[in-house]
Enzyme design. Structure first.
Site, short mmCIF file in Angstrom:
data_model
loop_
_atom_site.label_atom_id
_atom_site.label_comp_id
_atom_site.label_asym_id
_atom_site.label_seq_id
_atom_site.Cartn_x
_atom_site.Cartn_y
_atom_site.Cartn_z
N TYR A 119 0.29 5.73 0.00
CA TYR A 119 -0.61 6.87 -0.03
C TYR A 119 -0.64 7.43 -1.45
O TYR A 119 0.33 7.29 -2.21
CB TYR A 119 -0.13 7.95 0.94
CG TYR A 119 -0.28 7.58 2.40
CD1 TYR A 119 -1.52 7.30 2.94
CD2 TYR A 119 0.83 7.56 3.24
CE1 TYR A 119 -1.66 6.98 4.29
CE2 TYR A 119 0.70 7.25 4.59
CZ TYR A 119 -0.55 6.96 5.10
OH TYR A 119 -0.68 6.64 6.42
N ARG B 42 0.82 -1.21 0.00
CA ARG B 42 0.00 0.00 0.00
C ARG B 42 0.86 1.26 0.00
O ARG B 42 1.90 1.32 0.66
CB ARG B 42 -0.92 0.02 1.22
CG ARG B 42 -1.99 -1.04 1.20
CD ARG B 42 -2.96 -0.85 2.36
NE ARG B 42 -3.74 0.39 2.21
CZ ARG B 42 -4.53 0.88 3.16
NH1 ARG B 42 -4.64 0.26 4.32
NH2 ARG B 42 -5.21 2.00 2.96
N ASP C 76 -9.55 1.83 17.21
CA ASP C 76 -9.20 1.13 15.96
C ASP C 76 -8.25 -0.04 16.16
O ASP C 76 -7.72 -0.59 15.19
CB ASP C 76 -8.61 2.12 14.95
CG ASP C 76 -7.23 2.63 15.33
OD1 ASP C 76 -6.77 2.38 16.48
OD2 ASP C 76 -6.58 3.29 14.49
N ASP D 55 -1.47 7.21 17.00
CA ASP D 55 -0.65 7.81 15.95
C ASP D 55 -0.14 9.18 16.35
O ASP D 55 -0.82 9.93 17.07
CB ASP D 55 -1.45 7.94 14.65
CG ASP D 55 -1.88 6.60 14.09
OD1 ASP D 55 -1.13 5.63 14.24
OD2 ASP D 55 -2.99 6.54 13.51
N ASP E 238 -9.52 6.98 15.50
CA ASP E 238 -8.10 6.86 15.16
C ASP E 238 -7.43 8.19 15.52
O ASP E 238 -7.27 9.07 14.68
CB ASP E 238 -7.97 6.55 13.66
CG ASP E 238 -6.54 6.27 13.24
OD1 ASP E 238 -5.65 6.26 14.10
OD2 ASP E 238 -6.32 6.07 12.03
#
Length: 299
Positions: free
Chosen positions: A141, A139, A172, A177, A209
């Site tokens: 961005y 993956r 989550d 983060d 999140d």
């Protein structure tokens, strides 16, 4: 699960690619540490004293090294964390959250100006950093991220907890983060000491999140910013840019925009500290097995 503190005396002589992190030495002995602050979302509530827990053996980030296995941008690529004896440790569980004085350790997963979606593999032994996948493909961005991005160790967003302050959203199932706004591009696996400045309550497909906005202590502007208003003064437009980036990054893949709670606005430093403390308490319950861990690795 180790119960004694790791006493690290020297940097390991490793043949693998490694980073040495310059930090003041400290040792933590597997006990609770305290953080005192004010919070109610606007920083006006009476002072409350909250514990920050460190339950496992933890390591001096100055002497932790990283070891790459496999080639970057492949399915097999992993970044492991090692103590001075070469033993693998977990960046999520074994790096201390809070060395003291309102400072927190931040582990870089994604350097600024890059697009590979790197993350701690929470379901693998020793939780190395890897590139995320979807349907067997790596993956990325759709565009570069403009800030250093990663996690706060020893935190966990509990998927069984419904947050009444954020539309009842459930956690989550990941560490919290961090969006680090300093000027330097950092390296994958680098451990920085940061101070929190604000918090954004992102809701991603119904899951909460949190994004803690912070700055590294060694950044030239670190002494100028201590709360949300200082960010607007010295990094004008940055908080809006962070919110908009995380709101929109899935749109090019045909998905809806993410939402944000708390009135679609960032909360101040005291609220960010509240989030950190609550998610550290959730992590403590996880590693004590007071909450089912599911597929999460506690090694």
């Amino acid at each position: 699960m180790a119960s004694a503190a790791a006493r690290v005396a020297a940097t390991a002589n490793l043949t693998a690619t490694s980073l040495t992190f310059k930090r003041p030495p400290f040792r933590i002995s597997g006990r609770s540490h305290y953080l005192t602050f004010n919070f109610n979302g606007r920083g006006k509530a009476p002072t409350l004293s909250k514990r920050l827990f460190t339950f496992r053996a933890v390591y001096n980030p100055e002497l932790i090294q990283v070891k790459e296995e496999g080639q970057p941008q492949t399915l097999d690529y992993r970044v492991f964390f090692l103590d001075n004896s070469g033993k693998k440790i977990s960046p999520w569980h074994d790096v201390p959250l809070n060395p003291g004085n309102g400072v927190f350790n931040f582990i870089v997963e994604i350097p600024k100006e890059s697009s590979a979606k790197m993350e701690v593999a929470t379901d693998e032994p020793y939780t190395p950093i890897k590139q995320d996948t979807k349907k067997g493909k790596l993956r990325y961005y759709p565009y570069n991220i403009y800030w250093n991005y990663g996690l706060l160790p020893q935190t966990w967003e509990d998927p069984s907890f419904s947050n009444a302050e954020v539309e009842g959203a459930f956690g989550d199932n990941d560490p919290v983060d961090v969006v680090e706004i300093g000027e330097k591009q950092r390296k994958i696996g680098e451990i920085l000491q940061v101070k929190p400045l604000a918090a954004l309550a992102m809701i991603d497909e119904g899951e909460l999140d949190w994004k803690i906005v912070a700055i590294a202590l060694d950044d030239p502007k670190a002494s100028l910013v201590n709360d949300i208003d200082d960010v607007e003064t010295h990094f004008p437009g940055t908080l809006t840019a962070i919110r908009d980036w995380f709101r929109d990054y899935k749109i090019p893949d045909g998905k809806p925009a993410n939402k944000f709670g708390l009135g679609n606005k960032p909360a101040n430093k005291d609220y960010a500290l509240k989030v950190i403390t609550e998610t550290n308490e959730s992590w403590m319950k996880l590693v004590k097995r007071s909450i089912p861990s599911g597929e999460l690795s506690l090694v």
